[in-house]
Design a protein around this motif. Structure first.
Motif, PDB file in Angstrom:
ATOM      1  N   GLU A  29       0.829  -1.212   0.000  1.00  0.00           N
ATOM      2  CA  GLU A  29       0.000   0.000   0.000  1.00  0.00           C
ATOM      3  C   GLU A  29       0.859   1.256   0.000  1.00  0.00           C
ATOM      4  O   GLU A  29       0.581   2.228  -0.709  1.00  0.00           O
ATOM      5  CB  GLU A  29      -0.929  -0.021   1.213  1.00  0.00           C
ATOM      6  N   PHE A  30       1.929   1.254   0.806  1.00  0.00           N
ATOM      7  CA  PHE A  30       2.829   2.407   0.855  1.00  0.00           C
ATOM      8  C   PHE A  30       3.505   2.631  -0.500  1.00  0.00           C
ATOM      9  O   PHE A  30       3.586   3.761  -0.988  1.00  0.00           O
ATOM     10  CB  PHE A  30       3.884   2.200   1.940  1.00  0.00           C
ATOM     11  N   CYS A  31       3.981   1.548  -1.109  1.00  0.00           N
ATOM     12  CA  CYS A  31       4.673   1.669  -2.395  1.00  0.00           C
ATOM     13  C   CYS A  31       3.730   2.165  -3.490  1.00  0.00           C
ATOM     14  O   CYS A  31       4.122   2.980  -4.329  1.00  0.00           O
ATOM     15  CB  CYS A  31       5.272   0.322  -2.787  1.00  0.00           C
ATOM     16  N   SER A  32       2.486   1.689  -3.481  1.00  0.00           N
ATOM     17  CA  SER A  32       1.536   2.125  -4.506  1.00  0.00           C
ATOM     18  C   SER A  32       1.222   3.607  -4.368  1.00  0.00           C
ATOM     19  O   SER A  32       1.107   4.321  -5.376  1.00  0.00           O
ATOM     20  CB  SER A  32       0.252   1.299  -4.406  1.00  0.00           C
ATOM     21  N   GLU A  33       1.098   4.101  -3.133  1.00  0.00           N
ATOM     22  CA  GLU A  33       0.849   5.533  -2.929  1.00  0.00           C
ATOM     23  C   GLU A  33       2.071   6.361  -3.321  1.00  0.00           C
ATOM     24  O   GLU A  33       1.939   7.455  -3.875  1.00  0.00           O
ATOM     25  CB  GLU A  33       0.471   5.799  -1.475  1.00  0.00           C
ATOM     26  N   TYR A  34       3.270   5.848  -3.040  1.00  0.00           N
ATOM     27  CA  TYR A  34       4.483   6.576  -3.389  1.00  0.00           C
ATOM     28  C   TYR A  34       4.655   6.654  -4.910  1.00  0.00           C
ATOM     29  O   TYR A  34       4.982   7.703  -5.463  1.00  0.00           O
ATOM     30  CB  TYR A  34       5.695   5.894  -2.761  1.00  0.00           C
ATOM     31  N   ILE A  35       4.428   5.547  -5.575  1.00  0.00           N
ATOM     32  CA  ILE A  35       4.593   5.505  -7.032  1.00  0.00           C
ATOM     33  C   ILE A  35       3.576   6.416  -7.719  1.00  0.00           C
ATOM     34  O   ILE A  35       3.872   7.044  -8.741  1.00  0.00           O
ATOM     35  CB  ILE A  35       4.466   4.053  -7.537  1.00  0.00           C
ATOM     36  N   GLU A  36       2.374   6.524  -7.155  1.00  0.00           N
ATOM     37  CA  GLU A  36       1.340   7.377  -7.754  1.00  0.00           C
ATOM     38  C   GLU A  36       1.756   8.838  -7.760  1.00  0.00           C
ATOM     39  O   GLU A  36       1.455   9.582  -8.681  1.00  0.00           O
ATOM     40  CB  GLU A  36       0.031   7.197  -6.987  1.00  0.00           C
ATOM     41  N   ARG A  37       2.477   9.270  -6.697  1.00  0.00           N
ATOM     42  CA  ARG A  37       2.910  10.668  -6.602  1.00  0.00           C
ATOM     43  C   ARG A  37       4.282  10.905  -7.223  1.00  0.00           C
ATOM     44  O   ARG A  37       4.671  12.043  -7.442  1.00  0.00           O
ATOM     45  CB  ARG A  37       2.936  11.111  -5.135  1.00  0.00           C
ATOM     46  N   ALA A  38       5.025   9.845  -7.460  1.00  0.00           N
ATOM     47  CA  ALA A  38       6.398   9.991  -7.960  1.00  0.00           C
ATOM     48  C   ALA A  38       6.405  10.411  -9.424  1.00  0.00           C
ATOM     49  O   ALA A  38       5.491  10.110 -10.187  1.00  0.00           O
ATOM     50  CB  ALA A  38       7.158   8.678  -7.781  1.00  0.00           C
ATOM     51  N   LYS A  39       7.448  11.107  -9.790  1.00  0.00           N
ATOM     52  CA  LYS A  39       7.619  11.541 -11.165  1.00  0.00           C
ATOM     53  C   LYS A  39       8.391  10.477 -11.928  1.00  0.00           C
ATOM     54  O   LYS A  39       9.482  10.066 -11.502  1.00  0.00           O
ATOM     55  CB  LYS A  39       8.379  12.867 -11.201  1.00  0.00           C
TER      56      LYS A  39
END
Length: 330
Positions: A29-39
């Protein structure tokens, strides 16, 4: 507990299974949220992304607008803000209560005239009012950023002056709005209808409320009574010289839909309204584009095609007489 018990795969060590699967779920869940905001790195970015949220594209100027025009634009923003709507209803009720013998048309004009001062006093007297309401009550800055081009809603809009320098037509705009129609100044039962309005963009403003900005289009609108009609095959025609609604020139940019006008070859006074195509979206994926370009003739003119599997001689037989006989000549 039911969810945690569902994590158990090893009945001999249930606690370990629960902890292991819970940690894995949290990590995913943390990785999916991070990837969504990452450039993304190394991936090309679409040049059309800024056309969704709204961004000026050309012709930046800062102009000090007249107080009358600025208040007119500010009033439209207030009337189309969800947070301000309850205050509008409250103030209209107070004006009606103070003037019970006056018509609704008079009450509406009076409300528009004095709402600014009442709204500002009411908001600043309320300690629980949000920051957005306080900035709206304070009003926009006198210096306004203007643009000749603006991208929003996957459309590219130009002003009329900018379009005259371009080979493309991007100043046409349409808006479907609910409005009250009064038969006279004494009419207490106005007719409320949702009507499409057609016009072109004259100016593009960005109103500065310090914490945020709101883009509005200052337009010239075609008179719906005398300047809009529908022809025999269902196309909408407009006369761009018959203008009206000078008291309501502003719309919010996010409400605008792009249209362009093609001169009618049968009558040069009229122009055919065609809806614009959104930019950066495939035609097959853009439902608004597909529906806009369905011809009114498409359901009326269906070609009569003979199927290949059908015998041709069936359609060539004559049934108007049965005299004579067929002879094969070798």
């Amino acid at each position: 507990m039911k969810i945690l018990k569902g994590y158990t795969k090893n009945l001999h060590r249930p606690e370990t299974s629960i902890v292991e699967r819970y940690i894995a779920e949290e990590a995913i869940e943390f990785c999916s949220e991070y990837i969504e905001r990452a450039k993304p790195v190394g991936l090309p970015e679409s040049r059309h992304d800024d056309r969704v949220g709204g961004k000026g594209s050309r012709g930046l100027h800062v102009i000090t607008q007249s107080l009358e025009d600025l208040l007119q634009a500010h009033l439209y923003v207030l009337n189309n803000s969800n947070e301000v709507f309850p205050y509008i209803l409250q103030h209209e009720g107070l004006v009606k209560q103070s003037n019970p013998k006056m018509s609704k048309n008079w009450v509406l004009k009076k409300h528009n005239k004095i709402f600014f001062d009442w709204f500002k006093d009411t908001i600043f007297a309320n300690e629980n009012a949000s920051e957005t309401l306080r900035k709206l009550a304070d009003g926009p800055k006198r210096n306004v950023i203007t643009w000749q081009g603006y991208n929003i809603n996957k459309y590219s809009f130009y002003t009329k002056a900018q379009d005259e320098k371009s080979t493309m037509q991007n100043n046409g705009v349409t808006l479907r709005a609910e409005s009250q129609h009064f038969a006279s100044i004494h009419d207490d039962n106005p007719c409320v209808a949702s009507i499409p309005y057609f016009g072109f963009i004259n100016e593009i403003w960005e109103l500065n409320y310090v914490k945020f900005t709101i883009c509005v289009f200052k337009c010239k609108w075609v008179d719906n009574n005398t300047g809009v009609q529908t022809d025999d095959v269902g196309f909408t025609l407009v006369d761009l010289k018959k203008l009206a609604y000078q008291d309501d020139p502003f719309i919010m940019a996010e409400q605008a839909k792009h249209v362009f006008y093609v001169q009618d070859l049968c009558d040069e006074r009229w122009s055919v309204v065609l809806h614009g195509k959104t930019i950066g979206v495939n035609v097959e994926d853009d439902d608004s584009y597909i529906h806009s370009y369905i011809s009114p003739l498409s359901t009326q003119m269906t070609p009569n095609v003979v199927r290949e599997e059908e015998a041709d001689d069936v359609h060539a037989n004559r049934n108007d007489h049965d005299e004579g006989e067929l002879i094969n000549i070798v």
